[in-house]
Design an enzyme around this catalytic site. Sequence first.
Site, PDB file in Angstrom:
ATOM      1  CB  VAL A 126      -7.843   5.220   6.750  1.00  9.02           C
ATOM      2  CG1 VAL A 126      -7.272   5.040   8.145  1.00  9.02           C
ATOM      3  CG2 VAL A 126      -9.282   5.720   6.801  1.00  9.02           C
ATOM      4  CB  CYS A 127      -2.193   6.552   6.879  1.00  7.49           C
ATOM      5  SG  CYS A 127      -0.517   5.856   6.796  1.00  7.49           S
ATOM      6  CB  ILE A 128      -2.672   1.075   4.738  1.00  3.40           C
ATOM      7  CG1 ILE A 128      -2.951  -0.393   5.029  1.00  3.40           C
ATOM      8  CG2 ILE A 128      -1.303   1.244   4.095  1.00  3.40           C
ATOM      9  CD1 ILE A 128      -3.215  -1.217   3.784  1.00  3.40           C
TER      10      ILE A 128
END
Lengths: 130, 99, 120
Positions: free
Chosen positions: A77-79
């Site tokens: 998940v893109c932080i």
Amino acid sequence: MLFSILIYGSAHNSQSAHTAYRFADNVLNAGHQIHRVFFYGDSVHTASVLSAPPRDEQNIHQLWKELAHAHKLDLVVCIAAALKRGVMDEAEAKRHEKASFNSQAPYELSGLGQLSEAAIISDRLVTFGA
Amino acid sequence: MTTLHTINKPPSDSTLWHSCTTALLPGDALLIIEGGVYAATHTVIAEQLNNLDDITIHFLCADMEARGLHLSDNSKACVVDDQQFVSLACQHAKVVSWF
Amino acid sequence: MQQKKILLILSRAPYGDAHAKEALDVALTAAAFGLPVSLLLTQDAPSLLLSSQQPQQIQQKNLASICSALPMYDIENIYIEALAAQTQQVTLDQLVLPAEFVNETDVAVMIRNHDVVLRF
């Protein structure tokens, strides 16, 4: 063949994450491999353990979680996209001094570099758009 | 180095459909998914798709069934299932998504 | 292994949603990974490069400033779909950095000539 999947559509206001889920399931059933699934933009809400849809409706968080467990998938998940939208794991919650967290394995928060790496490594990178 | 294109928006998104259809080259395939499948019943787009030379047109079955749609009798397109989606992605060198 | 060429196609106008910003973040990261990145602005995206942008009042980052840094990341192949630019009356002298107009046929060929194509 080695696939990676980029999910970009809203978790709960688009078909994106579910179309991607069916595609991933069929990729694996056909004997191919999945290097990584990358959640970007509004799709990061898929990673929230707090989503509680009615029992007779699709639970996209659970579907991806089960597929990931069954096939040891790398769900990234893109932080940056996640933190902005209030999706964070225990470590990030501590770091940002938040009282609670709402994301955990198999969903893993990491940087956009993981998408670039997936583009380099994979034979196919398939986007499921907004 | 042919491409599988996917498109997921209805024909009412005309700039998207224009960008997508002008980007198709001979040998490419177009897979219409999600809300895009309303193209099946859109007279202008359906005819435009029929007139594309050497480009195969596919509609994703689950999305057609969900919306109660069918291809018209004169359509040159075909309806494919999720397994065939994967096959199409393998047959072409890359996948480009229009959304 | 031969290096993969990436084409990023931007289709959305800046500020109204996060797509343009998120696409630029992908471009900068891919370039930082050493990937050759080309940028193509189509549909509503050409206005992203206007030097006149002043988003202070809506409290957003100036995306034109981010765009002006693209050459520092070795992103120098920047293309604009000519018809889209014409529709929005965007001309090359209004932009924060040099770009090249391409037509629809060029776009089709660009897609074919890149190994990975991402659209936002």
